[in-house]
Scaffold this active site. Structure first.
Site, PDB file in Angstrom:
ATOM      1  N   SER A   1       0.082  11.385 -16.820  1.00  0.00           N
ATOM      2  CA  SER A   1      -1.242  11.648 -17.388  1.00  0.00           C
ATOM      3  C   SER A   1      -1.220  12.966 -18.140  1.00  0.00           C
ATOM      4  O   SER A   1      -0.490  13.889 -17.766  1.00  0.00           O
ATOM      5  CB  SER A   1      -2.244  11.728 -16.239  1.00  0.00           C
ATOM      6  OG  SER A   1      -3.459  12.266 -16.695  1.00  0.00           O
TER       7      SER A   1
ATOM      8  N   TYR B   1      -6.832  16.106  -8.789  1.00  0.00           N
ATOM      9  CA  TYR B   1      -6.161  15.043  -9.546  1.00  0.00           C
ATOM     10  C   TYR B   1      -5.054  15.656 -10.417  1.00  0.00           C
ATOM     11  O   TYR B   1      -3.920  15.159 -10.437  1.00  0.00           O
ATOM     12  CB  TYR B   1      -7.169  14.276 -10.415  1.00  0.00           C
ATOM     13  CG  TYR B   1      -6.499  13.198 -11.238  1.00  0.00           C
ATOM     14  CD1 TYR B   1      -6.021  12.034 -10.635  1.00  0.00           C
ATOM     15  CD2 TYR B   1      -6.305  13.362 -12.605  1.00  0.00           C
ATOM     16  CE1 TYR B   1      -5.376  11.060 -11.377  1.00  0.00           C
ATOM     17  CE2 TYR B   1      -5.665  12.387 -13.354  1.00  0.00           C
ATOM     18  CZ  TYR B   1      -5.205  11.238 -12.740  1.00  0.00           C
ATOM     19  OH  TYR B   1      -4.557  10.285 -13.475  1.00  0.00           O
TER      20      TYR B   1
ATOM     21  N   ASP C   1       0.877  -1.172   0.000  1.00  0.00           N
ATOM     22  CA  ASP C   1       0.000   0.000   0.000  1.00  0.00           C
ATOM     23  C   ASP C   1       0.915   1.223   0.000  1.00  0.00           C
ATOM     24  O   ASP C   1       1.653   1.438   0.974  1.00  0.00           O
ATOM     25  CB  ASP C   1      -0.893  -0.027   1.256  1.00  0.00           C
ATOM     26  CG  ASP C   1      -1.913   1.107   1.252  1.00  0.00           C
ATOM     27  OD1 ASP C   1      -1.663   2.153   0.598  1.00  0.00           O
ATOM     28  OD2 ASP C   1      -2.963   0.953   1.907  1.00  0.00           O
TER      29      ASP C   1
ATOM     30  N   LYS D   1      -1.003  15.075 -10.439  1.00  0.00           N
ATOM     31  CA  LYS D   1      -0.225  14.597 -11.594  1.00  0.00           C
ATOM     32  C   LYS D   1       0.775  15.660 -12.073  1.00  0.00           C
ATOM     33  O   LYS D   1       1.829  15.317 -12.593  1.00  0.00           O
ATOM     34  CB  LYS D   1      -1.164  14.154 -12.726  1.00  0.00           C
ATOM     35  CG  LYS D   1      -1.920  12.850 -12.400  1.00  0.00           C
ATOM     36  CD  LYS D   1      -0.958  11.669 -12.224  1.00  0.00           C
ATOM     37  CE  LYS D   1      -1.658  10.341 -12.102  1.00  0.00           C
ATOM     38  NZ  LYS D   1      -0.750   9.203 -11.863  1.00  0.00           N
TER      39      LYS D   1
END
Ligand SMILES: NC(=O)c1ccc[n+]([C@@H]2O[C@H](COP(=O)([O-])OP(=O)(O)OC[C@H]3O[C@@H](n4cnc5c(N)ncnc54)[C@H](OP(=O)(O)O)[C@@H]3O)[C@@H](O)[C@H]2O)c1
Length: 318
Positions: free
Chosen positions: A143, A156, A66, A160
């Site tokens: 991304s 998000y 994790d 990124k």
């Protein structure tokens, strides 16, 4: 010849799972893949697919890892029996979608923890040995949302973008160590990503004003269209990782698709950001063009940032 030891984070589904399978089943039989998962109870689909693909015995192992937990990362490292990782793939990630004002503090913290701090933890665990051995490759799932801001993907994208800075900074330092960092910049990919969005799609929308809710609906329609037209299969994306992995002198960035590059280039060609913001706004919310503070003279023509084909649906989340 020694096999190439690869450790991948986030292999319960999607890009991580497909990359693990692709490498473990490579005809060269030259890879030993440690596919790591946050929760080993989710390893069923990976093993099922590995059997179907005929991965040779010993080519694939799963480990619990994790990325939010430094002890779990350290424990996974000690279970790599070869005592070294030649290729580290930082792939684990989670999306977060919705108007900024309705995102809960917990969701924001969780996504930053997985996407940013989780990548840092993973690198901190494996990088020192690579530097010592003066050899290693680090592949990071990037991304297009790390190269350009996308509406309703604020946190998000922030995560990124952070990954871009992290990898670029490392790449500059690591040159003399013989350790290579590459970002595999993905556009939309058919994975479980949308189903696993932190807090579900959109969060508590009631907390947003009506106009924002309406724009969010439009954004979702836009995304649906982009996914239909442009989403790639994870197998295709896995091949891009292979290209980076095999390159004698790996580049910092590889793109799974060139479709969104004109928009990314627009950010650079007009450093003020005005052209990009206007182009992205009108692409996503097409029937309500962005207000242009500098007047119509500054509004970019579609052909300047990729022509009508891109002008249709250029951007998706992720
Ligand atoms: N799909 C796209 O359109 C797209 C586009 C550009 C970039 N990306 C990036 O691609 C990467 C992989 O995503 P995907 O599309 O393959 O989606 P996915 O199928 O949802 O895979 C994400 C993986 O990350 C794992 N993960 C989440 N939290 C974790 C944690 N704390 N520790 C370890 N693993 C964790 C998930 O495990 P659980 O199942 O246990 O949660 C899952 O295996 C992400 O970094 C994402 O940002 C995706």
């Amino acid at each position: 010849m020694d096999c190439t030891v690869v450790l991948i984070t986030g292999c319960s589904s999607g890009i991580g799972l497909h990359l693990a399978l692709r490498l473990a089943s490579d005809p060269s039989r030259s890879f030993k893949v440690y596919a790591t998962l946050r929760d080993l109870r989710a390893q069923g689909p990976l093993w099922e697919a590995a059997r179907a693909r005929g991965c040779p015995p010993g080519s694939l192992e799963t480990l619990q890892m994790d990325v939010r937990d430094a002890d779990s990362v350290a424990a996974a490292r000690t279970r790599v029996t070869e005592g070294r990782v030649d290729v580290l793939v930082c792939n684990a990630g989670r999306g977060l979608l919705g108007p900024l004002e309705v995102l809960t503090a917990g969701a924001v913290a969780s996504v930053l923890d997985v996407n940013v701090a989780g990548t840092v933890r993973t690198l901190q665990a494996f990088l020192p040995d690579m530097k010592r051995r003066r050899s290693g490759r680090i592949l990071v799932t990037g991304s297009m949302g790390g190269l350009m801001g996308l509406p309703f993907n604020t946190v998000y994208c922030a995560s990124k973008f952070a990954i871009e800075g992290l990898c670029e900074s490392l790449a500059v330092l690591l040159q003399p160590f013989g350790v290579h960092v590459s970002l595999i910049e993905c556009g939309p990919v058919h994975t479980a990503f949308q189903e696993k969005l932190e807090g579900g799609p959109g969060g508590q929308l009631d907390g947003a004003d009506a106009e924002t809710r309406e724009l969010f609906s439009r954004y979702l329609r836009h995304c649906e269209q982009v996914y239909c037209e442009a989403a790639q299969d994870p197998e295709e994306v896995a091949e891009v990782f292979l290209t980076a992995l095999r390159a004698p002198r790996p580049a910092l960035r590889y793109f799974s698709t060139e479709r969104f590059l004109p928009l990314a280039q627009l950010r650079l060609s007009d450093p003020s950001g005005c052209s990009y913001v206007a182009a992205m706004h009108s692409a996503v919310f097409a029937d309500e063009p962005a207000e242009d503070p500098d007047g119509p003279g500054r509004r970019p023509e579609p052909e300047k940032w990729g022509g009508p084909e891109l002008g249709a649906p250029p951007a998706a989340p992720q």
